[in-house]
Design an enzyme around this catalytic site. Structure first.
Site, PDB file in Angstrom:
ATOM      1  CG  ASP A 328      -1.727   1.260   1.335  1.00 42.94           C
ATOM      2  OD1 ASP A 328      -2.639   1.403   0.518  1.00 42.94           O
ATOM      3  OD2 ASP A 328      -1.440   2.099   2.203  1.00 42.94           O
ATOM      4  CD  GLU A 382      -2.579   2.316  -3.211  1.00 37.01           C
ATOM      5  OE1 GLU A 382      -3.626   2.980  -3.164  1.00 37.01           O
ATOM      6  OE2 GLU A 382      -1.590   2.574  -2.503  1.00 37.01           O
TER       7      GLU A 382
END
Length: 686
Positions: A328, A382
């Site tokens: 992330d 991401e």
């Protein structure tokens, strides 16, 4: 140095050769410094979790922690009345490491404890950084570390598992939201109730959010406090292991959403001022706090921090048998600006000196380590800026991720739905957005993830239908807005899934058009769980229209999975016409045809395709998917000869395409056609 393949494969990167090679060499040098000039492997280095933390040994327990600024550390807990006790005082070793050896009987399974850390000028209670189990008291809401050493630890039935990535079909999910009840769901409930749905729907991977312990449930797991502890609000470590084992038995890979881009600011629950200093794990000065996330930023230039984070990667692979990670916040890690306010308009924006070389080195080494520990592991970035080389192999000069998220696609769909009339949906634009990517990098395509479903935003289905969902989702209720929304929902997903070059992702429940947004319990909603759950009863009810979308998603994935290595098959545009709003393209023997026109249906609309016979294998307008059933999908279509295209071995395929629908046709193999002809001739003779 001979040019790296990253540069060779993209001539536009040639002007930045020095910067790319400099980053590569920095990683090489950093790995040498971490591994004692190659005397140990990265995997051997990243075994800190076997040394630090609490461990049961033959004659008792041993506990170690890294706290260089501490002057004294005591274990306090249920075993000593939460008081300072010299029997539980740790001893300082070299390099800021503290250690204590405890006899049998001084600690017990499920005992609660913390560290009392003293430093010059102060002291504070802390949860150990390497602890594997943290629990929250239901009454006081206070978090504590917990001794976890069950007599019968979980024994994995499946020792080795190889994910199916041909293609990778990911079901993004959240354990707590997996229940239909207004509560926090559990690992066991997810295993029993949700995994069978994932299997039936045709997904071959789940990507689980919010696994690492986090103090605030509503953070969606992004403000991590204890990096080695699986969140106890969902159950025990044994129950998580059983979930993963069960998924593997179904052929489903389990990817973890890992957060190494920042950490929660909390000092009592997290790593903030763990040993009294501000910069033990985190950066100093203005760079310490993330300007947008109210969190702390790791110091990736410090070898001890790299050791902590790399060990964390290996821990989840080895201890829980996760099959990989979705990292992330990678954009936030790559740039000193965290990507905030950056336009990223040209290649120069990726090589202008505003990039964090230490963070880049960490991400590269993390990927190298993960694949060293498990060669079949999956890593996904991401990342929104488009940094070249992110999903290129380390040895080719890249950062080593297997995939990068195609974050442009959901942004495009939301922008289109919000800002454009149906008449202005241009197929040429849709084609560009769904296929525009670097040739040497694989992506995970998706129409929407959890990000598009959070409160303050809207899911695709809710943007398309909005309040009409509350009143007109009965099966026999005909409502134009609902029918439009259902039609476009299917077309958007088919456009996205059928153009993948790596994998496809969907967030839990969005496959059947789960209504409304995601809103975790908070003061503003009266601490309600109403919007932090999945209403599975909606898709299970045959009298509602949700099952139409669920059925379509299932058949769409089955079609994609029926083609070997679908993600690697070439995509060839056959036709696009923005005036008609028609788009057609081929992948292997499949022809995908879209009519985005809201009002016009076309009869005998023609495309040049390889000559032969074609059968309909998927139609968004089929009645079983909530469509109007305007076409007879049992009819087989034969191409028509045109002397103008004699040398191209192509002929006209002419079909009826209803407004706002899509159809997929498959070229019938010659053997099947011949066999059918023989059968017909045989019957004729009789």
């Amino acid at each position: 140095m001979e040019s790296l393949n990253l540069i060779k494969n993209d001539p536009w990167l040639a002007p930045y050769k020095a910067a790319i090679e400099g980053r590569y060499q920095y990683v090489v040098d950093k790995e040498k410094s971490l591994t004692n000039n190659g005397r140990q492997t990265l995997s051997e280095l990243a075994s800190g979790y076997l040394y630090f933390g609490l461990h049961k040994v033959s004659k008792g327990w041993i506990f170690r922690e890294w706290a260089p600024n501490a002057k004294a550390i005591y274990l306090i807990g249920t075993f000593n009345g939460w008081q300072k006790d010299d029997r539980y005082k740790m001893n300082r070793q070299d390099n800021g490491v503290w250690e204590i050896v405890l006899e049998e009987g001084l600690l017990h399974h499920e005992d609660l404890f913390k560290l009392l850390v003293e430093w010059d000028g102060g002291s504070g209670e802390r949860i150990p950084a390497w602890i594997r189990r943290v629990v929250q008291d239901e009454q006081t809401k206070i978090f504590s570390a917990q001794v976890w050493a069950p007599e019968n630890p979980y024994n994995f039935k499946i020792k080795k598992f190889k994910p199916n990535t041909a293609p990778l079909l990911i079901y993004e999910c959240h354990i707590g939201m997996g229940s239909s009840e207004e509560k926090v769901g559990t690992y066991s409930e997810f295993r029993k109730n949700v995994l069978p749905r994932v299997l039936k729907d045709g997904y071959n991977a789940i990507q689980i959010m919010a696994i690492q312990e986090h103090p605030y449930y509503g953070s969606f797991g992004y403000h991590v406090s204890s990096f080695f502890a699986a969140s106890s609000r969902f159950g025990t470590p044994e129950e998580l292991k059983e979930l993963i084992d069960e998924a593997h038995s179904m052929g489903i890979a389990v990817i973890m959403d890992i957060v190494h881009s920042h950490a929660v600011k909390n000092e009592i629950e997290g790593l903030g001022r763990f040993d009294g200093s501000y910069n033990q794990y985190f950066l100093s000065g203005e760079r310490r706090e993330h300007p947008a996330w109210d969190s702390l930023c790791f110091d990736y230039g410090k070898n001890e921090v790299l050791h902590f984070l790399l060990s964390n990667c290996k821990f989840w692979l080895e201890e829980y048998k996760f099959d990989g990670f979705r990292f992330d916040g990678v954009t936030s890690m790559l740039y000193y600006s965290h990507g905030l306010g950056e336009a990223f308009c040209n290649y120069g924006d990726y090589f202008n000196g505003h990039q964090d070389g230490d963070a880049i080195a960490y991400l590269t080494l993390a990927n190298k380590l993960i694949h060293e520990v498990n060669k079949n592991a999956i890593t996904i970035a991401e990342e929104v800026s488009g940094m070249p080389g992110l999903a290129v192999k380390y040895e080719d000069g890249g950062y080593g991720f297997d995939y990068r998220m195609a974050m442009n696609i959901p942004d495009y769909w939301i922008k289109t739905i919000k800002e454009k009339k149906d008449e202005d949906w241009h197929p040429s634009s849709i084609w560009w957005e769904t296929t525009n990517r670097r040739a040497d990098e694989k992506t995970i395509s998706y129409a929407e993830s959890h990000d598009q479903a959070l409160v303050g935003d809207k899911t695709i289905i809710f943007r398309l239908i909005d309040a009409e969902m509350y009143w007109h989702m009965q099966k026999d209720d005909h409502n134009f807005i609902v029918e439009r929304g259902i039609a476009l929902h299917k077309m958007i997903r088919l456009s996205t899934a059928s153009t993948i070059n790596g994998g496809y992702l969907n967030f839990m429940g969005n496959e059947f058009g789960h209504p409304e947004w995601i809103d975790f319990p908070r003061e503003g909603n009266g601490w309600s769980y109403k919007y932090a759950r999945r209403q599975w009863g909606l898709v299970d009810n045959p009298d509602l229209k949700y099952h139409f979308l669920g059925n379509f998603d299932e058949e769409m994935l089955a079609l994609i999975s029926s083609v070997k290595n679908f993600q690697d098959t070439p995509i060839q545009k056959v036709w696009d016409n923005d005036g008609d709003q028609i788009l057609a393209y081929m992948r292997k023997d499949l022809v995908f045809v879209f009519n985005y026109n809201p009002t016009k249906s076309f009869t005998d609309y023609g495309f040049l395709v390889p000559k032969g016979e074609y059968e309909v294998v998927l139609n968004t307008d089929a009645t079983r998917f909530g469509g109007f059933g305007l076409s007879d999908d049992s009819i087989r279509h034969f191409t028509q000869f045109d002397p103008l295209y004699k040398g191209e071995k192509k002929e006209w395929l002419k079909i009826y395409i209803p407004a706002r629908s899509a159809v997929v046709l498959r070229k019938v193999k010659a053997k099947a056609t011949t066999a059918k002809a023989k059968t017909i001739n045989s019957k004729t003779k009789k």
